[in-house]
Design an enzyme around this catalytic site. Structure first.
Site, PDB file in Angstrom:
ATOM      1  N   HIS A   1      43.820   6.401  15.310  1.00  0.00           N
ATOM      2  CA  HIS A   1      44.071   7.324  14.189  1.00  0.00           C
ATOM      3  C   HIS A   1      43.047   7.089  13.078  1.00  0.00           C
ATOM      4  O   HIS A   1      43.170   7.661  12.006  1.00  0.00           O
ATOM      5  CB  HIS A   1      45.457   7.063  13.578  1.00  0.00           C
ATOM      6  CG  HIS A   1      46.621   7.487  14.412  1.00  0.00           C
ATOM      7  ND1 HIS A   1      46.565   8.477  15.360  1.00  0.00           N
ATOM      8  CD2 HIS A   1      47.928   7.070  14.393  1.00  0.00           C
ATOM      9  CE1 HIS A   1      47.775   8.626  15.898  1.00  0.00           C
ATOM     10  NE2 HIS A   1      48.604   7.789  15.333  1.00  0.00           N
TER      11      HIS A   1
ATOM     12  N   ARG B   1      45.594  19.430  13.597  1.00  0.00           N
ATOM     13  CA  ARG B   1      46.757  20.319  13.453  1.00  0.00           C
ATOM     14  C   ARG B   1      46.751  20.818  12.021  1.00  0.00           C
ATOM     15  O   ARG B   1      46.266  20.111  11.123  1.00  0.00           O
ATOM     16  CB  ARG B   1      48.017  19.486  13.723  1.00  0.00           C
ATOM     17  CG  ARG B   1      49.317  20.267  13.694  1.00  0.00           C
ATOM     18  CD  ARG B   1      50.500  19.332  13.961  1.00  0.00           C
ATOM     19  NE  ARG B   1      51.704  20.088  14.233  1.00  0.00           N
ATOM     20  CZ  ARG B   1      52.884  19.540  14.496  1.00  0.00           C
ATOM     21  NH1 ARG B   1      53.008  18.211  14.539  1.00  0.00           N
ATOM     22  NH2 ARG B   1      53.928  20.294  14.727  1.00  0.00           N
TER      23      ARG B   1
ATOM     24  N   TYR C   1      46.188  21.601  17.781  1.00  0.00           N
ATOM     25  CA  TYR C   1      47.586  21.684  18.209  1.00  0.00           C
ATOM     26  C   TYR C   1      47.975  23.138  18.439  1.00  0.00           C
ATOM     27  O   TYR C   1      48.615  23.484  19.433  1.00  0.00           O
ATOM     28  CB  TYR C   1      48.452  21.072  17.095  1.00  0.00           C
ATOM     29  CG  TYR C   1      49.914  20.947  17.411  1.00  0.00           C
ATOM     30  CD1 TYR C   1      50.445  19.752  17.871  1.00  0.00           C
ATOM     31  CD2 TYR C   1      50.789  22.026  17.224  1.00  0.00           C
ATOM     32  CE1 TYR C   1      51.798  19.632  18.154  1.00  0.00           C
ATOM     33  CE2 TYR C   1      52.132  21.918  17.508  1.00  0.00           C
ATOM     34  CZ  TYR C   1      52.634  20.717  17.973  1.00  0.00           C
ATOM     35  OH  TYR C   1      53.972  20.610  18.250  1.00  0.00           O
TER      36      TYR C   1
ATOM     37  N   ARG D   1      59.988  15.550  18.258  1.00  0.00           N
ATOM     38  CA  ARG D   1      60.957  16.031  17.282  1.00  0.00           C
ATOM     39  C   ARG D   1      61.265  17.507  17.513  1.00  0.00           C
ATOM     40  O   ARG D   1      62.324  17.865  17.980  1.00  0.00           O
ATOM     41  CB  ARG D   1      60.426  15.798  15.856  1.00  0.00           C
ATOM     42  CG  ARG D   1      61.425  16.067  14.749  1.00  0.00           C
ATOM     43  CD  ARG D   1      60.759  15.994  13.374  1.00  0.00           C
ATOM     44  NE  ARG D   1      59.731  17.009  13.207  1.00  0.00           N
ATOM     45  CZ  ARG D   1      59.923  18.223  12.691  1.00  0.00           C
ATOM     46  NH1 ARG D   1      61.117  18.556  12.273  1.00  0.00           N
ATOM     47  NH2 ARG D   1      58.923  19.087  12.580  1.00  0.00           N
ATOM     48  N   LYS D   2      60.311  18.366  17.222  1.00  0.00           N
ATOM     49  CA  LYS D   2      60.548  19.813  17.318  1.00  0.00           C
ATOM     50  C   LYS D   2      59.448  20.515  18.121  1.00  0.00           C
ATOM     51  O   LYS D   2      59.714  21.455  18.849  1.00  0.00           O
ATOM     52  CB  LYS D   2      60.637  20.397  15.912  1.00  0.00           C
ATOM     53  CG  LYS D   2      61.321  21.729  15.835  1.00  0.00           C
ATOM     54  CD  LYS D   2      61.770  22.002  14.409  1.00  0.00           C
ATOM     55  CE  LYS D   2      62.536  23.314  14.319  1.00  0.00           C
ATOM     56  NZ  LYS D   2      62.889  23.618  12.914  1.00  0.00           N
ATOM     57  N   GLY D   3      58.211  20.066  17.921  1.00  0.00           N
ATOM     58  CA  GLY D   3      57.112  20.566  18.743  1.00  0.00           C
ATOM     59  C   GLY D   3      56.763  22.022  18.525  1.00  0.00           C
ATOM     60  O   GLY D   3      56.418  22.717  19.475  1.00  0.00           O
TER      61      GLY D   3
HETATM   62  P1  A3P Z   1      56.847  17.602  15.239  1.00  0.00           P
HETATM   63  O1  A3P Z   1      57.277  16.473  14.373  1.00  0.00           O
HETATM   64  O2  A3P Z   1      56.398  18.790  14.422  1.00  0.00           O
HETATM   65  O3  A3P Z   1      57.857  17.976  16.246  1.00  0.00           O
HETATM   66  P2  A3P Z   1      51.747  12.469  17.240  1.00  0.00           P
HETATM   67  O4  A3P Z   1      51.903  12.260  18.705  1.00  0.00           O
HETATM   68  O5  A3P Z   1      50.328  12.614  16.817  1.00  0.00           O
HETATM   69  O6  A3P Z   1      52.506  11.463  16.467  1.00  0.00           O
HETATM   70  O7  A3P Z   1      52.354  13.916  16.910  1.00  0.00           O
HETATM   71  C1  A3P Z   1      53.725  14.138  16.996  1.00  0.00           C
HETATM   72  C2  A3P Z   1      53.988  15.638  16.975  1.00  0.00           C
HETATM   73  O8  A3P Z   1      53.582  16.215  18.225  1.00  0.00           O
HETATM   74  C3  A3P Z   1      55.461  15.930  16.802  1.00  0.00           C
HETATM   75  O9  A3P Z   1      55.533  17.143  16.047  1.00  0.00           O
HETATM   76  C4  A3P Z   1      55.885  16.114  18.247  1.00  0.00           C
HETATM   77  O10 A3P Z   1      57.091  16.795  18.419  1.00  0.00           O
HETATM   78  C5  A3P Z   1      54.710  16.907  18.772  1.00  0.00           C
HETATM   79  N1  A3P Z   1      54.632  16.925  20.232  1.00  0.00           N
HETATM   80  C6  A3P Z   1      54.734  15.897  21.097  1.00  0.00           C
HETATM   81  N2  A3P Z   1      54.617  16.305  22.365  1.00  0.00           N
HETATM   82  C7  A3P Z   1      54.441  17.639  22.313  1.00  0.00           C
HETATM   83  C8  A3P Z   1      54.259  18.650  23.306  1.00  0.00           C
HETATM   84  N3  A3P Z   1      54.269  18.350  24.608  1.00  0.00           N
HETATM   85  N4  A3P Z   1      54.102  19.926  22.884  1.00  0.00           N
HETATM   86  C9  A3P Z   1      54.105  20.227  21.584  1.00  0.00           C
HETATM   87  N5  A3P Z   1      54.272  19.324  20.595  1.00  0.00           N
HETATM   88  C10 A3P Z   1      54.431  18.045  20.957  1.00  0.00           C
END
Ligand code: A3P
Length: 281
Positions: A102, A124, A187, A243-245
């Site tokens: 990161h 994103r 994203y 979480r929500k995606g």
């Molecule tokens: P949200 O909190 O908006 O749901 P990171 O992996 O960089 O920590 O990012 C996490 C974010 O990516 C979270 O967003 C998570 O839900 C989302 N995420 C993880 N897998 C995903 C997928 N297969 N498709 C879409 N979003 C995804």
């Protein structure tokens, strides 16, 4: 970790906050020595931009393209979480290594650039990134809980969050956008057309796939498919990372004033940039 007081969970190093537990000074010092290889697969994302999503996609691409079926390694995919002795073990890891971070590009191990390894960057839009980060703070025991939405909003805007300012990261990558070893995916584009994203990523890393392989990787990498598999892939951290995606959840969190403030800083920092144009919300 859970017992540590919230105010001790982050510390500052050269003006940027990091996790005291996962990225202590000795780990960060050692990182400067990390030797990349030309055929490493380097994955970079500012926190909450979709890092874990791309880790899963990349592992599937490697397995499909090489015909291996490797289990994910025991170590975490972020190099800044690897204690010095584990960093040393990386030199014995077989090719191709997947190295994630990161970190801001100027603070990444210098060899990531000098060895001309391929670097995939996930971005994103900042509003959804902020929302995702806010919830992550409150669920992740190694990070301090956000005092309130409004406080976290102003911390994020000021770059007073772990790994620093979203905008500094975006501007730094904007400068490297045309570097042949760098590819940026968003994203939003991945959500819109995941098979196309899988194809682009596999071609970038010279790991060619058949259309059938692309289709099945995309099918296994939707939010719902990954959420279902999350107990296996992430153990108890599953519900923290998935979480929500969705795109646009910021509309359920931002006040009108906050939305305008973000629009203004976005305009001031990223207006007219190529990356900015791809991060529309
Ligand atoms: P949200 O909190 O908006 O749901 P990171 O992996 O960089 O920590 O990012 C996490 C974010 O990516 C979270 O967003 C998570 O839900 C989302 N995420 C993880 N897998 C995903 C997928 N297969 N498709 C879409 N979003 C995804």
């Amino acid at each position: 970790a859970a017992k540590m007081k919230d105010e001790d969970k982050l510390y500052k190093r050269e003006g940027i906050l990091y996790s005291s537990i996962l990225s202590p000074p000795e780990t960060m010092d050692k990182l400067t020595e990390l030797q990349a290889r030309e055929d490493d697969l380097i994955l970079v994302a500012y926190p909450k931009c979709g890092f874990n999503w791309m880790v899963a996609v990349l592992r599937k691409i490697v397995n499909a393209s090489t015909g291996k079926n490797e289990k994910p390694p025991e170590r975490p995919p972020l190099v800044e979480f690897l204690p010095p002795d584990v960093q040393e073990e990386l030199s014995e890891m077989p090719t191709p290594r997947l190295l994630g971070t990161h970190l801001h590009p100027d603070l990444m191990p210098a060899s990531f650039f000098t060895k001309k390894a391929k670097i995939l960057v996930v971005f994103r839009n900042p509003k959804d990134t902020l929302v995702s980060y806010f919830h992550f703070m409150n669920k992740n025991p190694v990070l301090p809980s956000a005092e309130s939405w409004d406080k976290f909003f102003s911390d994020f805007m000021a770059g007073e969050v772990a790994w620093g300012s979203y905008f500094d990261h975006a501007l730094a990558w904007e400068k490297r956008l045309d570097d042949p070893n760098v590819m940026i995916v968003t994203y939003e584009d991945l959500k819109q057309n995941l098979p196309e994203g899988v194809k682009k990523v596999s071609e970038f890393f010279n790991l060619p796939l058949t259309d059938e392989q692309i289709g099945s990787i995309a099918g296994e990498s939707t939010f719902n498919a990954m959420l279902e598999n999350s107990q296996k892939s992430h153990g108890n951290f599953g519900n923290i990372f998935f979480r929500k995606g969705e795109v646009g959840d910021w509309k359920n969190h931002f006040s009108d004033v906050q939305s305008k403030q973000m629009d203004e800083i976005f305009q001031a920092k990223l207006a007219g940039t190529k990356l900015g144009a791809r991060l529309k919300y």
